[in-house]
Design a protein around this motif. Structure first.
Motif, mmCIF file in Angstrom:
data_model
loop_
_atom_site.group_PDB
_atom_site.id
_atom_site.type_symbol
_atom_site.label_atom_id
_atom_site.label_comp_id
_atom_site.label_asym_id
_atom_site.label_seq_id
_atom_site.Cartn_x
_atom_site.Cartn_y
_atom_site.Cartn_z
ATOM 1 N N LYS A 120 -19.383 6.278 1.981
ATOM 2 C CA LYS A 120 -18.379 5.646 2.842
ATOM 3 C C LYS A 120 -18.945 5.215 4.192
ATOM 4 C CE LYS A 120 -14.381 8.093 0.993
ATOM 5 N NZ LYS A 120 -13.413 6.983 1.054
ATOM 6 N N HIS A 179 -10.316 13.255 -1.782
ATOM 7 C CA HIS A 179 -9.051 12.510 -1.677
ATOM 8 C C HIS A 179 -8.721 12.239 -0.213
ATOM 9 C CE1 HIS A 179 -8.172 13.422 -5.918
ATOM 10 N NE2 HIS A 179 -7.185 12.557 -5.829
ATOM 11 N N ASP A 203 -10.606 9.297 1.357
ATOM 12 C CA ASP A 203 -10.030 7.999 0.981
ATOM 13 C C ASP A 203 -8.778 7.726 1.821
ATOM 14 O OD1 ASP A 203 -10.409 7.140 -2.583
ATOM 15 O OD2 ASP A 203 -11.852 7.178 -0.936
ATOM 16 N N ASP A 204 -7.905 8.744 1.937
ATOM 17 C CA ASP A 204 -6.635 8.563 2.660
ATOM 18 C C ASP A 204 -6.857 8.329 4.155
ATOM 19 O OD1 ASP A 204 -4.673 11.076 0.800
ATOM 20 O OD2 ASP A 204 -5.112 8.964 0.377
ATOM 21 N N PRO A 252 -9.024 4.443 5.344
ATOM 22 C CA PRO A 252 -8.677 3.387 4.399
ATOM 23 C C PRO A 252 -9.559 2.146 4.497
ATOM 24 C CG PRO A 252 -7.009 3.571 6.133
ATOM 25 C CD PRO A 252 -7.938 4.725 6.297
ATOM 26 N N ARG A 267 -15.166 2.340 2.273
ATOM 27 C CA ARG A 267 -15.225 2.209 0.811
ATOM 28 C C ARG A 267 -14.365 3.303 0.160
ATOM 29 N NH1 ARG A 267 -21.053 2.486 -2.218
ATOM 30 N NH2 ARG A 267 -20.342 3.089 -4.298
ATOM 31 N N GLN A 268 -13.487 2.891 -0.720
ATOM 32 C CA GLN A 268 -12.618 3.836 -1.403
ATOM 33 C C GLN A 268 -13.307 4.354 -2.657
ATOM 34 O OE1 GLN A 268 -8.902 4.559 -0.376
ATOM 35 N NE2 GLN A 268 -10.339 4.276 1.300
ATOM 36 N N ALA A 277 -8.117 1.815 -7.470
ATOM 37 C CA ALA A 277 -6.873 1.373 -6.851
ATOM 38 C C ALA A 277 -5.665 1.562 -7.767
ATOM 39 C CB ALA A 277 -6.992 -0.099 -6.437
ATOM 40 N N ARG A 308 -6.513 5.975 -11.608
ATOM 41 C CA ARG A 308 -6.635 7.173 -10.766
ATOM 42 C C ARG A 308 -6.322 8.422 -11.593
ATOM 43 N NH1 ARG A 308 -6.169 5.693 -5.188
ATOM 44 N NH2 ARG A 308 -4.907 7.472 -4.547
#
Lengths: 233, 263
Positions: free
Chosen positions: B33, B80, B83-84, B87, B90-91, B95, B100
């Motif tokens: 990320k 998790h 990612d949250d 945003p 890079r996730q 999506a 998921r």
């Protein structure tokens, strides 16, 4: 209202993992077809939908299977985001805290639940498993105080992720209470959780899905023991 | 991270252990990320006050400490969260909600089935080990089938063209497979029996961020040899149970023998 695809849930009425999914579907007012599985003779649909574990719950959405209860809960939240409140909070840290405690519930309470009903061979072993559950519940008492911030549920004013995950076990706790003559969620040891239990059971979303007939559950227990099948998580 | 922003608040801090797969998951995620972080190595035989304060429930690594001092534990929870909370970065999770769900399902499989099975191979000998090896092969066969004709058909990585959540989860345990094979003399990942899994692992390990994260094979081998000796010496019960709590343990237990919940 998000639609697009029918919902079908394969389950067993006593399973904590199935019950929690039903509560979540009720919270979102989502209509679904419920199929009661006979674990002694699993349906072709169940075996095809969850070939890895062959366990319930399985949520079929437009025919596609979603397996494992906590995975299903998050799926419902994400797909039906516009159908009323989410069980997971919006704030990233609070979401993480909810996931952490939900994982803890299944790790500690879930393992003890297995022990107190399905794997114990003596009353001593059952009592030891109950003690493990009580210890975990004492930790959760602290978590409830922290997460609820004085409100009714782990999720605050409304039922949230941790509430639904823990709430799934209440039916069996009632049955165990009857077996051992005292309460697993003991108001003397875990007063907040005892009051939480009352509120959860009284909630609209729990009606008809959280079992409240301990005798009926105890009648069903020998059938489950005979199958000795591990439950999906 | 912009320099001005970095100077305003303390960066993310990761408490970890160099041999812990779960720690590597978080390190890899942060690198993928592009998130700056400080790393603090924990001596699992003598845990720091910070670790015990930040993870009183499990007292385990990894723990992610946020700039405001709050902390998170459990690697899958942390992944998790990243990612949250970031945003724009890079996730790692896909999506689409169904994708998921599939990724999460196989993450549980890795933690509940494959990981413990590999740990059991490592902690046992003789018939017990043979049974554990069969279990590992059954589990790998399921993943191979998903790569061949199932959810991950045609993909280079579980995440698609790029490494994603499930690659991080599976990959950061799978590098132990070759190490355990070397130490126990048992074959776990036969390139002929599991060609797609084998190819995936090779491609995963070749990624720059992965090479930055996974310790050298020599270090891992040394560690594994020492741990295997200790586990076999302790054997008499179920060998895979909590060796990190053994008083003689100067070595941290590898994540595959660790029974921490990671959902």
């Amino acid at each position: 209202m998000a639609g697009g695809g029918d919902l079908k849930l394969l389950g067993v009425w006593t399973s904590p993992y199935v019950i929690r999914v039903r509560v979540a579907l009720n919270l979102k007012s989502l209509p679904y077809e419920y199929v009661e599985e006979n674990l002694g003779s699993k349906s072709a649909l169940l075996l095809a939908s969850n070939p890895v574990h062959k366990t319930v719950p399985v949520l079929l959405h437009g025919g596609r299977p979603v397996n494992e209860s906590q995975v299903i809960l998050q799926y419902i939240d994400e797909v039906y985001a516009s159908n009323g409140p989410s069980v997971l909070p919006a704030d990233p840290y609070e979401r993480a805290a909810a996931r952490f405690w939900a994982a803890y519930v299944d790790d500690k309470v879930g393992a003890a639940w297995q022990g107190m009903l399905f794997t114990c061979r003596t009353e001593e072993e059952r009592a030891a498993a109950v003690a493990r559950a009580v210890a975990a519940l004492q930790t959760l008492e602290g978590a409830l105080e922290e997460c609820s911030k004085g409100k009714a549920f782990f999720g605050g004013d409304a039922i949230g992720f941790v509430d639904v995950v823990l709430g799934g076990y209440l039916g069996w706790f009632g049955a165990v209470d009857k077996m051992i003559g005292r309460r697993v969620i003991d108001p003397a040891k875990t007063p907040l959780l005892a009051r939480w239990e009352e509120r959860f059971r009284a909630a609209e979303a729990a009606k008809g899905v959280v079992p409240d007939d301990a005798d009926k559950m105890l009648e069903f227990l020998p059938t489950l023991l005979a199958l000795s099948a591990p439950k999906s998580k | 991270m912009e320099k001005a922003a970095a100077e305003k608040a303390a960066p993310l801090e990761l408490l970890g252990s160099w041999a812990s797969s779960y720690t590597h998951r978080v390190q890899l995620a942060l690198r993928l990320k592009g998130l700056e972080f400080e790393y603090a190595e924990e001596d699992l035989g003598s845990k720091s006050d910070a670790l015990l304060r930040h993870n009183p429930v499990y007292k385990k690594v990894p723990v992610l400490v946020l700039p405001d001092g709050r902390a998170l534990a459990e690697s899958a929870v942390i992944l998790h969260y990243l990612d949250d909370a970031f945003p724009a970065a890079r996730q790692l999770l896909p999506a689409d909600p169904f994708d998921r769900a599939v990724a999460r399902f196989w993450c549980h499989f890795s933690d509940d089935k494959l990981g413990p099975a590999v740990g059991a191979v490592f902690a046992s000998t003789g018939e017990e080990q043979e049974a554990a090896v069969r279990q590992v092969h059954e589990n790998l066969a399921l993943l191979e089938a998903e790569l061949r004709e199932g959810a991950f058909k045609g993909r280079r990585f579980f995440g698609g063209d790029e490494v994603g959540f499930l690659d991080v989860v599976l990959g950061c345990g799978s590098y132990w497979l070759a190490v355990f094979e070397e130490v126990t003399g048992v074959q776990l990942v036969d390139a002929e029996a599991f060609p797609l899994f084998h190819a995936w692992l090779r491609d995963f390990e070749a990624q720059e961020e992965v090479r930055e994260t996974i310790p050298s094979v020599d270090r891992l081998l040394d560690y594994a040899r020492g741990l295997r000796q200790m586990l076999l010496a302790m054997a008499g019960g179920a060998g895979a149970a909590a060796p990190a709590d053994a008083p003689t343990a100067a070595l941290p237990a590898p994540a595959t023998a660790d029974i921490a919940v990671d959902i």
